[in-house]
Write an enzyme that holds these catalytic residues in place. Structure first.
Site, short mmCIF file in Angstrom:
data_model
loop_
_atom_site.label_atom_id
_atom_site.label_comp_id
_atom_site.label_asym_id
_atom_site.label_seq_id
_atom_site.Cartn_x
_atom_site.Cartn_y
_atom_site.Cartn_z
N HIS A 78 0.77 -1.13 -0.20
CA HIS A 78 0.09 -0.22 0.02
C HIS A 78 0.91 1.12 0.00
CE1 HIS A 78 -3.49 -2.50 0.90
NE2 HIS A 78 -4.31 -1.30 0.63
N HIS A 125 0.55 -2.52 9.32
CA HIS A 125 1.94 -2.74 9.04
C HIS A 125 2.65 -1.95 10.33
CE1 HIS A 125 2.04 -4.17 5.02
NE2 HIS A 125 1.11 -3.62 4.88
#
Length: 311
Positions: A78, A125
Site C-alpha cells: 500500500h 503494518h
C-alpha cells in the site's frame, strides 16, 4: 480519514481510477502510470513472499482491517503504490498539462502521507514496513521512469511486442506463484500483471491500427478545460458506460475461463472458491480475465465513445 487513505492504495481504487484517468483526462499519462504501478506492485508482492515477515501481532496492535491479513507484511505494498502512483502521476502530468506546480506537488504528497499513515493506524503494518515500502518505491521510480519512453515505444512499435508482452508477464506471474503457498497476494500479483499486459497490448493495437491516438507534441502543453455541468455530465456518462463494458467483459471472461481452467487441469469445479486456490486455475483466471479487461479499457471502450459521439 484513514479509511480513505487505505482505499487510495487498494486494488479497487486503481480499477476505477486508471479507467477514469484514461477516458476523461489523458490516456498517455494513464497507461504510463499503470506501467509503473504494475512493476511496483509486482516487486513489492514478490519481496513480501521472499522476506515472509508476519503482520504485527494482535494484541497489542488493534487491527481495524482484516482483508489482507493472510499476506506478509514487509514491505507495505500500500505504501509502495501510494508513493509511486501519485509521484509518477505528478511528474508525467506536469510535463503535459498546464497547472500550478505547487498544487500538483501538494496533492501527491497528501495522497502519499494518507496511504502510509493509514496502514499503521489500521494495524496492518509496522512503521518499518511503511518506511521500507516508501523507500523501495522511490528506488523503483528512479530506475523505471527514465526507461518509460523506451518501454512505451517498444510496446507500440515492435512487431514482436505482443508475443513478448504476453510471455514475459506470464513468466513473471509463474515465478511469483512459486514463492509461497496460497494467499490473496498470489491472485493480486497475477491480476496486476494481467492488467499491465492487457494495457500494453492495447497500446500496440492502437498504434498499429492508428486508432485512439495520443495528443501530438505540437499540442503540448495541454490546457485544463473550464469545468462545467456539461463537461462533468459527459465525463460521468463515459465513466459509467465504460465501467459497464468492463464489468460485462469481466463477467463473461470469468464464466468462460474458470470452468475451462478446471477442465484442462482436471480440478473439480463444483467449489469455485476452493478451485481458485489452485495455481492451475487461479493463474489463468486472473491473468486472462484482467488482461482482457485491461485491453478493452484502452482499445475498445474509447472506440465505443467515438461511435456514440462521446469522445
Amino acid at each position: 480519514m484513514f479509511t480513505l487513505g487505505t482505499e487510495l492504495g487498494n486494488e479497487l481504487f486503481f480499477i476505477t481510477f486508471f479507467p477514469f484517468l484514461m477516458w476523461n483526462v489523458d490516456a498517455y499519462v494513464s497507461r504510463r502510470v499503470l506501467y509503473v504501478w504494475t512493476w511496483v506492485m509486482y516487486l513489492g508482492q514478490c519481496t513480501k513472499d521472499v522476506i515472509r515477515w508476519p503482520r504485527p501481532a494482535s494484541p497489542p496492535v488493534v487491527k481495524v482491517e482484516m482483508f489482507y491479513n493472510s499476506e506478509y507484511s514487509m514491505p507495505s505494498t500500500h505504501a509502495m503504490s501510494g508513493t509511486a502512483v501519485p509521484i509518477a502521476l505528478f511528474l508525467m502530468s506536469h510535463e503535459r498539462w498546464e497547472y500550478p506546480w505547487g498544487l500538483g506537488f501538494c496533492l501527491a504528497l497528501t495522497w502519499c502521507i494518507l496511504v502510509c499513515i493509514s496502514r499503521i493506524y489500521m494495524g496492518m503494518h509496522s512503521v518499518l514496513d511503511v518506511i521500507v515500502g516508501f523507500l523501495f518505491s522511490l528506488l523503483i521510480l528512479l530506475v523505471i521512469l527514465p526507461l518509460l519512453d523506451q518501454i512505451d515505444s517498444f510496446n507500440q512499435t515492435c512487431r514482436y511486442a505482443p508475443l513478448i508482452i504476453i510471455s514475459s508477464h506470464l513468466a513473471l506471474a509463474l515465478f511469483s506463484f512459486t514463492l509461497d503457498t496460497w494467499s490473496t497476494s498470489r491472485g493480486d500479483t497475477a491480476q496486476v500483471l494481467g492488467t499491465g499486459a492487457g494495457v500494453a497490448l492495447a497500446s500496440h493495437a492502437n498504434y498499429m491500427q492508428g486508432v485512439n491516438p495520443d495528443h501530438l507534441a505540437a499540442a503540448l502543453p495541454l490546457v485544463m478545460p473550464a469545468l462545467g455541468v456539461g463537461l462533468a455530465a459527459r465525463a460521468l456518462v463515459r465513466f459509467v458506460l465504460g465501467v459497464v463494458v468492463l464489468l460485462a467483459t469481466r463477467s463473461v471472461m470469468k464464466a468462460l475461463v474458470i470452468p475451462l481452467a478446471c477442465w484442462v487441469s482436471g480440478i473439480p469445479g463444483g467449489d469455485v472458491r476452493k478451485a481458485r486456490q489452485n495455481m492451475k486455475v487461479e493463474l489463468p483466471y486472473r491473468y486472462v480475465v484482467y488482461g482482457t479487461v485491461g485491453f478493452m479499457s484502452l482499445y475498445l471502450v474509447p472506440q465505443v465513445f467515438v461511435l456514440l459521439g462521446l469522445s
